[in-house]
Design an enzyme around this catalytic site. Structure first.
Site, PDB file in Angstrom:
ATOM      1  N   HIS A   1      94.659 -28.009 -31.462  1.00  0.00           N
ATOM      2  CA  HIS A   1      93.860 -28.355 -32.646  1.00  0.00           C
ATOM      3  C   HIS A   1      94.425 -29.503 -33.485  1.00  0.00           C
ATOM      4  O   HIS A   1      93.831 -29.840 -34.500  1.00  0.00           O
ATOM      5  CB  HIS A   1      93.623 -27.107 -33.506  1.00  0.00           C
ATOM      6  CG  HIS A   1      94.869 -26.528 -34.112  1.00  0.00           C
ATOM      7  ND1 HIS A   1      94.839 -25.721 -35.227  1.00  0.00           N
ATOM      8  CD2 HIS A   1      96.172 -26.627 -33.760  1.00  0.00           C
ATOM      9  CE1 HIS A   1      96.074 -25.346 -35.525  1.00  0.00           C
ATOM     10  NE2 HIS A   1      96.889 -25.875 -34.655  1.00  0.00           N
ATOM     11  N   HIS A   2      95.561 -30.093 -33.079  1.00  0.00           N
ATOM     12  CA  HIS A   2      96.070 -31.265 -33.809  1.00  0.00           C
ATOM     13  C   HIS A   2      95.632 -32.581 -33.169  1.00  0.00           C
ATOM     14  O   HIS A   2      95.940 -33.646 -33.679  1.00  0.00           O
ATOM     15  CB  HIS A   2      97.597 -31.248 -33.893  1.00  0.00           C
ATOM     16  CG  HIS A   2      98.141 -30.064 -34.615  1.00  0.00           C
ATOM     17  ND1 HIS A   2      97.728 -29.716 -35.883  1.00  0.00           N
ATOM     18  CD2 HIS A   2      99.049 -29.116 -34.237  1.00  0.00           C
ATOM     19  CE1 HIS A   2      98.360 -28.608 -36.261  1.00  0.00           C
ATOM     20  NE2 HIS A   2      99.160 -28.235 -35.277  1.00  0.00           N
ATOM     21  N   CYS A   3      94.930 -32.486 -32.025  1.00  0.00           N
ATOM     22  CA  CYS A   3      94.526 -33.717 -31.339  1.00  0.00           C
ATOM     23  C   CYS A   3      93.086 -34.059 -31.684  1.00  0.00           C
ATOM     24  O   CYS A   3      92.213 -33.202 -31.653  1.00  0.00           O
ATOM     25  CB  CYS A   3      94.667 -33.536 -29.827  1.00  0.00           C
ATOM     26  SG  CYS A   3      94.403 -35.071 -28.919  1.00  0.00           S
TER      27      CYS A   3
END
Length: 353
Positions: A141-143
């Site tokens: 979910h950080h990309c």
């Protein structure tokens, strides 16, 4: 749209649990340089096999996402950057990766992450077909489309949702429930101005990534203090998950079920017990299933050795409560005696209900 193998229908007898042995990152001990347990995905599967919930031929084998699949969201420029080992070292937070030839990095680090990404895309379609699906990996979910970070090299949550919007009739609204300890800034940036996507995010407000710009995309922001414990946490999750699903009626829920909220996690800074995590997953599934909304669960962050057992226990609990579909249970479990074994293993949690 391009032809993709990721949407070919698996055998009807399979559980919508997606996994491949390719998920696990094992390479000259490099994986030990990250607090991440890089074999946790395989351990979850082994626990579920021990409990006779699944067998190899009853789960869906994940396929690697191709460049063409990834380009549905990612820019060509970003994918080209991953051909530089030092870029991948920065994203995965494993510095020695910078000194490896890129073909090794592609095979040993990025291929597992691409396979998990393929698994999330496959699980999206499965969830719509079967009412639920679990990718034992994924949750990066950080990309976002043009930037990786925090161990996340591909935007699998964005991809799964975009694939559904573009290829599956009747799916035009999605809700992301992100309960990893960290803010999900990747999908937030990707869906910043997209009214079709509703984001609820509960996270430790003091830790990585602290992305103020991405926070503007969150419709329901639950900012947690250091050391938040079960009672307060579960009450907040329950209130806001119900509120989110009442406020916006989605065609799919993507549930980012990070286990880095576990007490003692070196990065998460929260203090949730194993039973609290199991209960949390149950709350989310109950909320989605009771409304007839398909739910796709990905496992995301979780950086301790005991994490795999907790994820497996949570899946066993969902099964014992009937929150996973019934018909696959018959296919996978065949004999009633095994059903009792699963129920017994989940009894420890019944006192939480």
């Amino acid at each position: 749209p391009h032809r993709t193998e990721l949407y070919e229908a698996p055998p009807s007898g399979c559980w919508p649990i997606v996994y491949s042995p390719e998920y696990n990152i094992t390479f000259m001990g490099l994986e030990k340089l990250h607090p991440f347990d890089a074999g946790k995905w395989g351990k979850v599967i082994n626990f579920l096999k021990e409990e006779r919930l699944i067998a190899d031929d009853l789960i869906v084998q994940a396929r690697e996402a191709t460049d063409e699949d990834l380009l549905v969201v990612h820019t060509r420029r970003y994918l080209n950057k991953l051909k530089w080992s030092f870029v991948v070292a920065t994203i995965t937070e494993i510095p020695p990766v910078a000194f490896l030839p890129n073909f090794v990095v592609q095979r040993k680090v990025l291929k597992p992450l691409r396979t998990q990404t393929g698994g999330t895309i496959m699980a999206g379609k499965l969830a719509v077909d079967r009412g639920w699906a679990i990718n034992v990996g994924g949750g990066f979910h950080h990309c976002s489309s043009d930037k990786g970070g925090g161990f996340c090299a591909y935007a699998d949550i964005t991809l799964a949702i975009k694939f559904l919007f573009e290829r599956v009739q009747g799916v035009s609204r999605a809700t992301i429930i992100d309960l990893d300890a960290h803010q999900g800034n990747g999908h937030e940036r990707d869906f910043m101005d997209d009214p079709r996507v509703y984001i609820m995010d509960a996270y430790n407000r003091y830790i990585y990534p602290g992305d103020g710009f991405a926070k503007r995309a969150i419709k329901r922001k639950v900012e947690l203090e250091w050391g938040t414990e079960d009672t307060e946490y579960l009450q907040k999750v329950h209130t806001h998950v119900e509120g989110a699903l009442n406020e916006f009626k989605p065609d799919i829920v993507v549930y980012n079920a990070g286990t880095d909220i576990l007490d003692g996690d070196p990065l998460g800074g929260l203090a949730i017990s194993p039973q609290g995590i199991v209960k949390r997953d149950e709350l989310v599934f109950r909320a989605a299933r009771s409304r007839g909304v398909p739910v796709l669960m990905v496992t995301s962050g979780g950086y301790q050795k005991r994490t795999a057992r907790i994820i497996a226990d949570s899946i066993l609990n969902l099964h014992s409560l009937g929150l996973l579909g019934r018909q696959q249970a018959a296919c996978a479990l065949g004999s009633p005696s095994l059903d009792h074994m699963v129920r017994d293993s989940a009894k420890d949690f019944s006192n939480l209900s």
